[in-house]
Design a protein around this motif. Sequence first.
Motif, PDB file in Angstrom:
ATOM      1  N   THR A  83      55.160  -3.511 -14.589  1.00  0.00           N
ATOM      2  CA  THR A  83      53.936  -4.284 -14.383  1.00  0.00           C
ATOM      3  C   THR A  83      52.727  -3.378 -14.501  1.00  0.00           C
ATOM      4  O   THR A  83      52.688  -2.292 -13.916  1.00  0.00           O
ATOM      5  CB  THR A  83      53.947  -4.943 -12.992  1.00  0.00           C
ATOM      6  OG1 THR A  83      55.046  -5.851 -12.920  1.00  0.00           O
ATOM      7  CG2 THR A  83      52.647  -5.701 -12.741  1.00  0.00           C
ATOM      8  N   GLN A  84      51.735  -3.820 -15.288  1.00  0.00           N
ATOM      9  CA  GLN A  84      50.498  -3.070 -15.449  1.00  0.00           C
ATOM     10  C   GLN A  84      49.303  -3.995 -15.268  1.00  0.00           C
ATOM     11  O   GLN A  84      49.302  -5.121 -15.781  1.00  0.00           O
ATOM     12  CB  GLN A  84      50.413  -2.418 -16.829  1.00  0.00           C
ATOM     13  CG  GLN A  84      51.407  -1.301 -17.069  1.00  0.00           C
ATOM     14  CD  GLN A  84      51.228  -0.703 -18.456  1.00  0.00           C
ATOM     15  OE1 GLN A  84      51.502  -1.363 -19.467  1.00  0.00           O
ATOM     16  NE2 GLN A  84      50.746   0.516 -18.524  1.00  0.00           N
ATOM     17  N   VAL A  85      48.303  -3.547 -14.550  1.00  0.00           N
ATOM     18  CA  VAL A  85      47.050  -4.274 -14.383  1.00  0.00           C
ATOM     19  C   VAL A  85      45.921  -3.339 -14.799  1.00  0.00           C
ATOM     20  O   VAL A  85      45.768  -2.256 -14.227  1.00  0.00           O
ATOM     21  CB  VAL A  85      46.850  -4.740 -12.927  1.00  0.00           C
ATOM     22  CG1 VAL A  85      45.510  -5.465 -12.788  1.00  0.00           C
ATOM     23  CG2 VAL A  85      47.991  -5.651 -12.494  1.00  0.00           C
ATOM     24  N   VAL A 109      46.796  -8.187 -17.684  1.00  0.00           N
ATOM     25  CA  VAL A 109      48.020  -8.101 -16.897  1.00  0.00           C
ATOM     26  C   VAL A 109      49.215  -8.110 -17.847  1.00  0.00           C
ATOM     27  O   VAL A 109      49.327  -8.992 -18.707  1.00  0.00           O
ATOM     28  CB  VAL A 109      48.136  -9.272 -15.900  1.00  0.00           C
ATOM     29  CG1 VAL A 109      49.429  -9.153 -15.095  1.00  0.00           C
ATOM     30  CG2 VAL A 109      46.931  -9.314 -14.970  1.00  0.00           C
ATOM     31  N   ALA A 166      53.437  -7.951 -17.674  1.00  0.00           N
ATOM     32  CA  ALA A 166      54.552  -8.059 -16.736  1.00  0.00           C
ATOM     33  C   ALA A 166      55.713  -8.794 -17.383  1.00  0.00           C
ATOM     34  O   ALA A 166      55.543  -9.488 -18.395  1.00  0.00           O
ATOM     35  CB  ALA A 166      54.116  -8.793 -15.460  1.00  0.00           C
ATOM     36  N   ARG A 208      43.847  -4.585  -8.079  1.00  0.00           N
ATOM     37  CA  ARG A 208      45.064  -4.120  -8.751  1.00  0.00           C
ATOM     38  C   ARG A 208      46.262  -4.172  -7.801  1.00  0.00           C
ATOM     39  O   ARG A 208      47.335  -4.659  -8.163  1.00  0.00           O
ATOM     40  CB  ARG A 208      44.871  -2.693  -9.261  1.00  0.00           C
ATOM     41  CG  ARG A 208      46.135  -2.119  -9.927  1.00  0.00           C
ATOM     42  CD  ARG A 208      45.957  -0.690 -10.379  1.00  0.00           C
ATOM     43  NE  ARG A 208      45.120  -0.629 -11.569  1.00  0.00           N
ATOM     44  CZ  ARG A 208      43.882  -0.153 -11.581  1.00  0.00           C
ATOM     45  NH1 ARG A 208      43.331   0.292 -10.460  1.00  0.00           N
ATOM     46  NH2 ARG A 208      43.195  -0.121 -12.699  1.00  0.00           N
ATOM     47  N   ASP A 209      46.065  -3.675  -6.584  1.00  0.00           N
ATOM     48  CA  ASP A 209      47.170  -3.657  -5.619  1.00  0.00           C
ATOM     49  C   ASP A 209      47.656  -5.068  -5.301  1.00  0.00           C
ATOM     50  O   ASP A 209      48.868  -5.322  -5.246  1.00  0.00           O
ATOM     51  CB  ASP A 209      46.724  -2.967  -4.328  1.00  0.00           C
ATOM     52  CG  ASP A 209      46.545  -1.462  -4.501  1.00  0.00           C
ATOM     53  OD1 ASP A 209      47.026  -0.927  -5.513  1.00  0.00           O
ATOM     54  OD2 ASP A 209      45.914  -0.836  -3.629  1.00  0.00           O
ATOM     55  N   GLU A 259      49.524  -6.604  -8.368  1.00  0.00           N
ATOM     56  CA  GLU A 259      50.840  -5.999  -8.548  1.00  0.00           C
ATOM     57  C   GLU A 259      51.794  -6.453  -7.447  1.00  0.00           C
ATOM     58  O   GLU A 259      52.962  -6.754  -7.715  1.00  0.00           O
ATOM     59  CB  GLU A 259      50.713  -4.477  -8.575  1.00  0.00           C
ATOM     60  CG  GLU A 259      50.034  -3.957  -9.841  1.00  0.00           C
ATOM     61  CD  GLU A 259      49.881  -2.448  -9.839  1.00  0.00           C
ATOM     62  OE1 GLU A 259      50.100  -1.815  -8.764  1.00  0.00           O
ATOM     63  OE2 GLU A 259      49.539  -1.885 -10.895  1.00  0.00           O
TER      64      GLU A 259
END
Length: 230
Positions: free
Chosen positions: A140-142, A157, A159, A216-217, A220
């Motif tokens: 997963t990347q934001v 995003v 994922a 972001r946190d 995710e």
Amino acid sequence: YLLTVSADLVREHIRMIAQLDKESIVVGHRYSGAAHEITFCTQDKPYRLSELCGVLAINDFTILNAFAFTRKDGKVVDVFVTEPVDRGDLMAPEETLLRIERLRNDLKEVFAGKLDLDAATRRHAQRWRRVTRAAIPYTTQVKFENDTSDEYTIIDVFAADRPGLLYAITRTLSELGLSIARAKISTEATKAIDSFYVRDATGKKMTEGVKLAEARDKLEDAIVAWTAGK
């Protein structure tokens, strides 16, 4: 919008928007090759995009790609290219009409506070987790982009796609107090690649490092929790 939508569809969307004087939600449908293109016109409100995504999910439509637009008068035109998650081919016209009517009725129930969409979407996701193969475990990347647009922060995003994932992402964006003006949704095989043009509660771009890190946190964490069925 004009770079994305054909002139014929612009005319159709204008016709649909005119119906909002009498209706809270207008739903359009047309075939797009081997997929169903479903268009929603309604008034923008917090959580509106997540409501549309959730209702599509509980009616067994998987979203292949989508474009979401918010007009300056607060009306939204959201176009989803979908396919029935429970069928390998196009539905019969009669079944399609029934499902589109269910979409419309479910949205009216959600708008009226009579349908707990979060619970319904979670039940839907759990049901399909039991009968579908696990997606390829993409990381997963934001990511945030503040240079492309003068008005909006762009959140990208990436994922592993899951049933109801887009609902979880858009709901989290709304929980963060972000207004989604535009969205571009796409799915490549089992990977979700989604972009959202957002502004904060003050109508400005997200520029503070603390707010970006918090967003972001939370995104995710929401994706991980949804994937795990929590």
